[in-house]
Design a protein around this motif. Structure first.
Motif, PDB file in Angstrom:
ATOM      1  N   ARG A   2       0.835  -1.208   0.000  1.00  0.00           N
ATOM      2  CA  ARG A   2       0.000   0.000   0.000  1.00  0.00           C
ATOM      3  C   ARG A   2       0.870   1.259   0.000  1.00  0.00           C
ATOM      4  O   ARG A   2       0.518   2.266  -0.625  1.00  0.00           O
ATOM      5  CB  ARG A   2      -0.935  -0.006   1.198  1.00  0.00           C
ATOM      6  N   SER A   3       2.030   1.199   0.605  1.00  0.00           N
ATOM      7  CA  SER A   3       2.929   2.358   0.646  1.00  0.00           C
ATOM      8  C   SER A   3       3.478   2.730  -0.737  1.00  0.00           C
ATOM      9  O   SER A   3       4.002   3.824  -0.922  1.00  0.00           O
ATOM     10  CB  SER A   3       4.093   2.091   1.608  1.00  0.00           C
ATOM     11  N   TYR A   4       3.350   1.847  -1.717  1.00  0.00           N
ATOM     12  CA  TYR A   4       3.838   2.087  -3.079  1.00  0.00           C
ATOM     13  C   TYR A   4       2.756   2.684  -3.976  1.00  0.00           C
ATOM     14  O   TYR A   4       3.000   3.035  -5.120  1.00  0.00           O
ATOM     15  CB  TYR A   4       4.347   0.766  -3.663  1.00  0.00           C
ATOM     16  N   GLU A   5       1.553   2.840  -3.447  1.00  0.00           N
ATOM     17  CA  GLU A   5       0.403   3.254  -4.260  1.00  0.00           C
ATOM     18  C   GLU A   5       0.625   4.596  -4.967  1.00  0.00           C
ATOM     19  O   GLU A   5       0.303   4.729  -6.153  1.00  0.00           O
ATOM     20  CB  GLU A   5      -0.846   3.318  -3.378  1.00  0.00           C
ATOM     21  N   LYS A   6       1.166   5.594  -4.288  1.00  0.00           N
ATOM     22  CA  LYS A   6       1.382   6.901  -4.929  1.00  0.00           C
ATOM     23  C   LYS A   6       2.377   6.787  -6.079  1.00  0.00           C
ATOM     24  O   LYS A   6       2.172   7.362  -7.139  1.00  0.00           O
ATOM     25  CB  LYS A   6       1.859   7.924  -3.908  1.00  0.00           C
ATOM     26  N   THR A   7       3.439   6.033  -5.883  1.00  0.00           N
ATOM     27  CA  THR A   7       4.423   5.834  -6.955  1.00  0.00           C
ATOM     28  C   THR A   7       3.781   5.108  -8.127  1.00  0.00           C
ATOM     29  O   THR A   7       3.992   5.477  -9.289  1.00  0.00           O
ATOM     30  CB  THR A   7       5.632   5.035  -6.430  1.00  0.00           C
ATOM     31  N   LEU A   8       2.979   4.096  -7.855  1.00  0.00           N
ATOM     32  CA  LEU A   8       2.313   3.333  -8.909  1.00  0.00           C
ATOM     33  C   LEU A   8       1.454   4.236  -9.782  1.00  0.00           C
ATOM     34  O   LEU A   8       1.423   4.080 -11.002  1.00  0.00           O
ATOM     35  CB  LEU A   8       1.474   2.216  -8.278  1.00  0.00           C
ATOM     36  N   THR A  42       2.019   7.100 -10.761  1.00  0.00           N
ATOM     37  CA  THR A  42       2.829   7.948 -11.654  1.00  0.00           C
ATOM     38  C   THR A  42       3.415   7.179 -12.836  1.00  0.00           C
ATOM     39  O   THR A  42       4.127   7.765 -13.646  1.00  0.00           O
ATOM     40  CB  THR A  42       3.992   8.599 -10.879  1.00  0.00           C
ATOM     41  N   LEU A  43       3.143   5.885 -12.948  1.00  0.00           N
ATOM     42  CA  LEU A  43       3.802   5.052 -13.964  1.00  0.00           C
ATOM     43  C   LEU A  43       3.096   5.037 -15.319  1.00  0.00           C
ATOM     44  O   LEU A  43       3.477   4.297 -16.215  1.00  0.00           O
ATOM     45  CB  LEU A  43       3.977   3.625 -13.438  1.00  0.00           C
ATOM     46  N   ASN A  44       2.062   5.834 -15.485  1.00  0.00           N
ATOM     47  CA  ASN A  44       1.388   6.038 -16.781  1.00  0.00           C
ATOM     48  C   ASN A  44       0.700   4.805 -17.341  1.00  0.00           C
ATOM     49  O   ASN A  44       0.739   4.571 -18.554  1.00  0.00           O
ATOM     50  CB  ASN A  44       2.368   6.609 -17.809  1.00  0.00           C
ATOM     51  N   PHE A  45       0.085   4.008 -16.492  1.00  0.00           N
ATOM     52  CA  PHE A  45      -0.693   2.881 -16.976  1.00  0.00           C
ATOM     53  C   PHE A  45      -2.062   3.364 -17.429  1.00  0.00           C
ATOM     54  O   PHE A  45      -2.556   4.374 -16.945  1.00  0.00           O
ATOM     55  CB  PHE A  45      -0.853   1.813 -15.892  1.00  0.00           C
TER      56      PHE A  45
END
Length: 79
Positions: free
Chosen positions: A40-46, A48-51
């Motif tokens: 869940r801590s990776y959600e903000k980074t995810l 930004t990955l343009n999917f």
């Protein structure tokens, strides 16, 4: 896709998961389901990955995104 027998350390913490399917179903052909999960801590980074919906992406962009997913040790996937 290679299967891993052990989960990464981050997978023991709260995770989020996305599931999607591809195919035409039992009448017109096979269906394939896949999932992607991350801490869940990776959600903000995810985010930004343009999917995007794969139907809106060109094949080359889909392939590049998939290669990036496979190389990212902070993501897990299965099908």
């Amino acid at each position: 896709m290679e299967s891993k027998s052990t989960l990464p350390d981050w997978a023991s913490k709260p995770c989020i998961m996305g599931i999607d399917e591809a195919g035409r179903g039992p009448v017109l052909g096979p269906m394939v389901y896949g999932c992607l999960y991350c801490a869940r801590s990776y959600e903000k980074t995810l985010s930004t990955l343009n999917f995007a919906d794969s139907k809106t992406l060109k094949e080359e962009k889909r392939e590049n995104l998939f290669e990036n997913l496979k190389a990212n040790e902070l993501l897990g996937m299965g099908c």
